[in-house]
Design a protein around this motif. Structure first.
Motif, short mmCIF file in Angstrom:
data_model
loop_
_atom_site.label_atom_id
_atom_site.label_comp_id
_atom_site.label_asym_id
_atom_site.label_seq_id
_atom_site.Cartn_x
_atom_site.Cartn_y
_atom_site.Cartn_z
N TYR A 262 31.38 -6.89 12.08
CA TYR A 262 30.33 -5.98 11.63
C TYR A 262 30.89 -4.85 10.77
O TYR A 262 30.13 -4.01 10.28
N LEU A 263 32.20 -4.85 10.59
CA LEU A 263 32.84 -3.93 9.65
C LEU A 263 33.53 -4.69 8.52
O LEU A 263 34.33 -4.10 7.78
N THR A 264 33.25 -5.97 8.38
CA THR A 264 33.85 -6.79 7.32
C THR A 264 32.93 -6.81 6.12
O THR A 264 31.78 -7.27 6.20
N LEU A 328 14.99 -2.10 18.05
CA LEU A 328 16.33 -1.86 18.58
C LEU A 328 16.72 -2.99 19.54
O LEU A 328 17.85 -3.47 19.53
N LEU A 329 15.76 -3.42 20.38
CA LEU A 329 16.01 -4.54 21.28
C LEU A 329 16.28 -5.82 20.50
O LEU A 329 17.21 -6.58 20.83
N LEU A 330 15.50 -6.08 19.45
CA LEU A 330 15.71 -7.27 18.63
C LEU A 330 17.10 -7.25 18.01
O LEU A 330 17.79 -8.28 17.96
N ALA A 331 17.53 -6.07 17.55
CA ALA A 331 18.88 -5.95 16.98
C ALA A 331 19.94 -6.23 18.04
O ALA A 331 20.93 -6.94 17.77
N ALA A 332 19.74 -5.71 19.26
CA ALA A 332 20.74 -5.90 20.31
C ALA A 332 20.82 -7.37 20.73
O ALA A 332 21.92 -7.92 20.90
N VAL A 333 19.67 -8.01 20.90
CA VAL A 333 19.65 -9.43 21.28
C VAL A 333 20.30 -10.27 20.19
O VAL A 333 21.11 -11.17 20.47
N SER A 334 19.97 -10.00 18.94
CA SER A 334 20.54 -10.75 17.83
C SER A 334 22.05 -10.53 17.75
O SER A 334 22.81 -11.48 17.49
N PHE A 335 22.48 -9.30 17.96
CA PHE A 335 23.91 -9.00 17.97
C PHE A 335 24.64 -9.85 19.00
O PHE A 335 25.68 -10.47 18.71
N LEU A 336 24.11 -9.91 20.21
CA LEU A 336 24.75 -10.70 21.26
C LEU A 336 24.74 -12.19 20.94
O LEU A 336 25.70 -12.91 21.23
N LEU A 337 23.67 -12.67 20.31
CA LEU A 337 23.62 -14.08 19.95
C LEU A 337 24.61 -14.43 18.86
O LEU A 337 25.15 -15.54 18.83
N THR A 338 24.89 -13.50 17.94
CA THR A 338 25.90 -13.78 16.92
C THR A 338 27.28 -13.97 17.53
O THR A 338 28.13 -14.62 16.93
N MET A 339 27.49 -13.43 18.71
CA MET A 339 28.78 -13.55 19.38
C MET A 339 29.03 -14.96 19.92
O MET A 339 30.17 -15.30 20.24
N GLY A 340 27.97 -15.76 20.04
CA GLY A 340 28.15 -17.13 20.50
C GLY A 340 28.41 -17.23 21.99
O GLY A 340 27.91 -16.42 22.78
N PRO A 341 29.21 -18.22 22.42
CA PRO A 341 29.39 -18.48 23.86
C PRO A 341 30.06 -17.36 24.63
O PRO A 341 29.90 -17.26 25.85
N GLU A 342 30.84 -16.50 23.95
CA GLU A 342 31.58 -15.45 24.66
C GLU A 342 31.44 -14.12 23.94
O GLU A 342 31.39 -14.07 22.71
N ARG A 368 24.93 -16.72 12.28
CA ARG A 368 23.74 -16.70 11.44
C ARG A 368 22.55 -16.03 12.13
O ARG A 368 21.55 -15.75 11.46
N PHE A 369 22.64 -15.77 13.42
CA PHE A 369 21.61 -14.95 14.06
C PHE A 369 21.59 -13.54 13.47
O PHE A 369 20.68 -12.75 13.75
N TYR A 370 22.58 -13.25 12.64
CA TYR A 370 22.61 -11.95 11.95
C TYR A 370 21.37 -11.75 11.08
O TYR A 370 20.99 -10.62 10.79
N VAL A 371 20.71 -12.83 10.66
CA VAL A 371 19.48 -12.69 9.89
C VAL A 371 18.48 -11.82 10.65
O VAL A 371 17.85 -10.92 10.07
#
Length: 822
Positions: A262-264, A328-342, A368-371
């Protein structure tokens, strides 16, 4: 005016795409040309032969080929009229690229304006969602960039939940459907965003009218799924019959985001490429370039701070008042999903629970959940902009300071997301395509284009093959071009490029590394390939003479056209034998361990003078029955195996089978193997099966074994370099240890190689000169048992005289036993 702004911004920020709409694609000739081909194929077949939509003309002889990638149905429908008029896939592709960005921005603009009432806030939010740097990191992935209907879907869902108008419900369903049918990723994204908003509204609902609206939303989502179902069926069919069609966790972890991503920043970014020491950078096409810019983060923080400070003055409706927290919740859920299995090395239940339920098994790239994260961030940035501007003037924008600060914030967001110029690749089109494809237009043909770029080391060629080009990017660019040209000649072609490579494709092209050998010609004849397009620009200059002689002298090939840089060779018809002509022998370990799974196999051999080619992809069924001495059934189970693909005259191959559990008590049993109806018809085999405890190769006691060449001489003559060549060996297990042949799945073998025993082969000429290869035992081997092992080897790519060392290897330890030298 707002849409015009976003259209002009899309043109400017994708410059110079608009200058080359009909003759170039962004970035490279891999994924962009694959997607251009999908759009052209769909446009041509959807309205003329809709039942053939998924039976695309590439990767012959595989079926449901369009299901190996995204179907892009919405994009096909939108551009079909343009394609029918222009016949130019590039024009359709580039207009979708620019139009998709413009409508994404306009939709988010309308959504943010609905929520904040501020035009400047809406411009900031719309710009960030449509033209954020993440979208440009995905320039080669139109299926991810194309998000125009997602914000419209949320806009009309919000309106319906608040006002209850049926028109809004209908528009919500239509936009949800349109976005969901653009790619399967967006079906998940749409349902996730709509589902979270549904739950958010349900948590604040009290009256019956609100629950009726929520029920209406569920009915609309159900209708969307019902309409999408026919497009899902080919994917489900392919999943049921093709190995490795779903994404495994090892692959998924490699495409999961990390917090540092997220800083790249994008390397071509006008601002952040100048501060390279402060931020890591990524390239276009990389999946983890997720930095949205400092302004976006700061404005989102202002949104949260503004919500906290202004709660008492917020709208009376608790649903509307809490919408910043929803995003804010949608952003948090999407953030965690971008992390994948771990997440930070810990199990991520938010991703893994739906994965194990089968909902995310087709998604290779969790990043790609970053969308959704970007959409939520854009809306929050809009809230933050509105709150900041409210400090300097009225919300209506009548005051100069308000407008000035609005323009400043918009300019800051724009400056952070300038990634110019967009790299473009010129592509032949219309009358400028190579002459070979114009020649093919007039022929009834099934073609293959050769040579390919070199294929890398697979090591095991007698089981399911992975596809490993030495240079994957260059290979995708070459095959992307060939796929694109098939939109012009429209012939079935063995070549192709997609998100999944079937076994038939992998096997054919590893075999074709030896073209023009007689073995290659027999395979092409068996497949029904009629023409070979030979590209001289891919032949090393020092080998041109050699290839000219071989191409003109190999039986079964005839030069049909010399077009300078390309030759077109006609493949003469040849006879093939039928699958029911093949001989079958079942091989079972004489003794197995109590209560443990064990491997057995079928050795299939072609006794006819003609080659056999089997293009059937459906798994073949078998049934195992184990009975004790009194005739009582101890174990009974069903399984499946993959049919053989190609066997020359006299060639054999191993078809692995597996029993999930041996009898739990020591003793002797009867094992009956029944082949059910399939390509071999019904066949039965019976064996005596011993059961006793013994050391196993995972924890060996004494590993011994012997390998003998089953041929007639100590010299093996291989008629062509590279490619694949069949050899037979006899393997005998010695010592006191049970040798494991395989595990339940390829993924498990990769994760737990220790203890697996394989045939090991190594070509040497003054030292190792080629990859060390493996052959799979036809069954588990207890001490003292001997079996015949037919296998495929890949000889060196340079003609010469070599030593071939053959032995046994325990993957967790070393080579062991006697080593055969040929």
């Amino acid at each position: 005016m707002a849409f015009l702004f976003f259209l002009l911004a899309a043109v400017a920020f994708t410059w110079p795409v608009v200058l080359r709409l009909h003759r170039a694609v962004p970035v490279d000739t891999g994924d962009p040309l694959l997607n251009a081909w999908i759009i052209s194929w769909g446009s041509r077949t959807l309205f003329t032969a809709p039942t053939r939509l998924f039976q695309a003309n590439i990767m012959y002889p595989a079926r449901d080929v369009l299901a190996f990638s995204e179907h892009l149905f919405t994009m096909v429908v939108l551009t079909a009229p343009l394609y029918w008029v222009s016949g130019n896939p590039l024009l359709s592709y580039n207009l979708l690229l620019i139009g998709g960005l413009a409508f994404s921005g306009f939709g988010c603009y309308l959504l943010v304006r609905e929520l904040t009432g501020s035009r400047w806030a809406a411009l900031v939010g719309g710009f960030l969602f449509a033209l954020g740097s993440y979208k440009f990191s995905q320039l080669s992935h139109l299926q991810i960039m194309f998000s125009p209907f997602l914000p419209f879907m949320l806009l009309y869902l919000l309106r319906y939940l608040e006002g209850g108008r049926k028109k809004d419900l209908l528009l919500f369903a239509l936009f949800c459907l349109a976005q969901s049918l653009s790619s399967w990723h967006y079906l998940v994204f749409c349902f996730l965003a709509a589902g979270l908003l549904w739950l958010w509204r349900a948590a604040a609902s009290r009256g019956g009218e609100e629950w009726r609206r929520l029920a209406g939303v569920l009915l609309a989502l159900g209708a969307v799924l019902l309409v999408a179902l026919p497009l899902a069926l080919p994917y489900l069919r392919a999943h049921g019959r093709l190995p490795g069609f779903e994404r495994n966790l090892t692959e998924i972890k490699g495409f999961s985001a990390h917090p540092a991503d997220y800083l790249t920043a994008l390397r071509g970014n006008l601002l952040y490429s100048r501060v390279s020491s402060l931020l890591p950078h990524g390239e276009i096409g990389e999946e983890r370039v997720l930095f949205p810019g400092l302004a976006a983060f700061l404005l989102a923080l202002l949104a949260v701070a503004g919500w906290a400070r202004g709660r008492k003055r917020a709208p009376a409706d608790p649903f509307r008042r809490g919408l910043p927290l929803f995003f804010l919740l949608l952003a948090a859920v999407s953030f965690l999903l971008t992390m994948g299995p771990e997440v930070a090395g810990r199990w991520n239940p938010l991703y893994m629970i739906p994965y194990h339920l089968g909902m995310l098994r087709f998604i290779r790239v969790p990043a790609r959940f970053y969308v959704l994260f970007l959409l939520a961030l854009a809306v929050l940035a809009g809230y933050g902009t509105a709150w900041a501007l409210s400090r300097v003037g009225g919300r209506g924008g009548r005051f100069p300071a308000y407008r000035a600060w609005g323009a400043v914030l918009l300019a800051l967001v724009a400056l952070e997301n300038v990634n110019l110029p967009v790299p473009m690749v010129e592509v032949p089109h219309g009358g400028g395509i190579p002459q070979a494809y114009r020649w093919l237009e007039k022929e009834e043909a099934v073609i293959i284009e050769l040579p390919t770029l070199g294929l890398g080391e697979e090591h095991r060629y007698d089981r399911l093959l992975d596809f490993l080009p030495r240079d994957p990017h260059a290979y995708s660019e070459l095959e992307g071009l060939r796929v694109y040209f098939s939109a012009y000649h429209r012939k079935r072609t063995v070549n192709g490029y997609s998100g999944y490579f079937p076994y038939s494709y992998n096997r054919i092209f590893y075999e074709m590394e030896a073209f023009p050998s007689l073995r290659c010609v027999e395979l092409l004849q068996g497949l029904g390939v009629t023409h070979v397009v030979w590209h001289w620009d891919l032949v090393p200059p020092e080998r041109e003479g050699e290839y000219r002689r071989r191409l003109l002298s190999t039986p079964g090939l005839r030069l049909a056209a010399d077009l300078g840089g390309q030759w077109i060779l006609e493949v003469e018809e040849g006879g093939v034998s039928r699958p029911d002509d093949l001989e079958l022998e079942a091989l079972v370990p004489e003794v197995v361990r109590p209560g443990e799974p064990f491997n057995l196999g079928l050795v299939v051999r072609n006794p006819t003078p003609l080659p056999t080619v089997v293009t059937e992809e459906e798994p073949q069924g078998f049934r195992l029955v184990i009975t004790d001495g009194e005739g009582e059934t101890v174990e009974e189970e069903r399984g499946s195996f993959r049919p053989p693909f190609f066997l020359q005259a006299g060639e054999g191959a191993v078809l692995p089978l597996r029993c999930r559990k041996a009898p739990g008590k020591e003793g002797y049993y009867r094992l009956d193997l029944h082949l059910e109806e399939g390509i071999f018809g019904e066949r039965r085999f019976s064996f005596t099966l011993g059961v006793r405890e013994m050391p196993v190769s995972e924890e060996p006691s004494l590993l011994e074994g012997r390998v003998e060449y089953a041929g007639t001489a100590g010299v093996v003559r291989i008629p062509a370099p590279d490619g694949l060549f069949p050899l037979d060996f006899r393997v005998t297990a010695g010592g006191d240890t049970y040798l494991l042949a395989a595990r339940e799945s390829r993924e498990e073998e990769i994760a737990r190689p220790r203890g697996l025993v394989h045939l090991a082969l190594r070509f040497e000429k003054e030292g190792p000169v080629w990859e060390e290869q493996r052959g799979t035992l036809p069954c588990d081997l207890p001490p003292g048992q001997s079996v015949l092992l037919p296998t495929l080897v890949r000889p060196p790519d340079t003609p010469g005289r070599y030593k071939l060392f053959v032995g046994l290897t325990d993957e967790g330890f070393r080579w062991f036993g006697e080593v055969l030298v040929l």
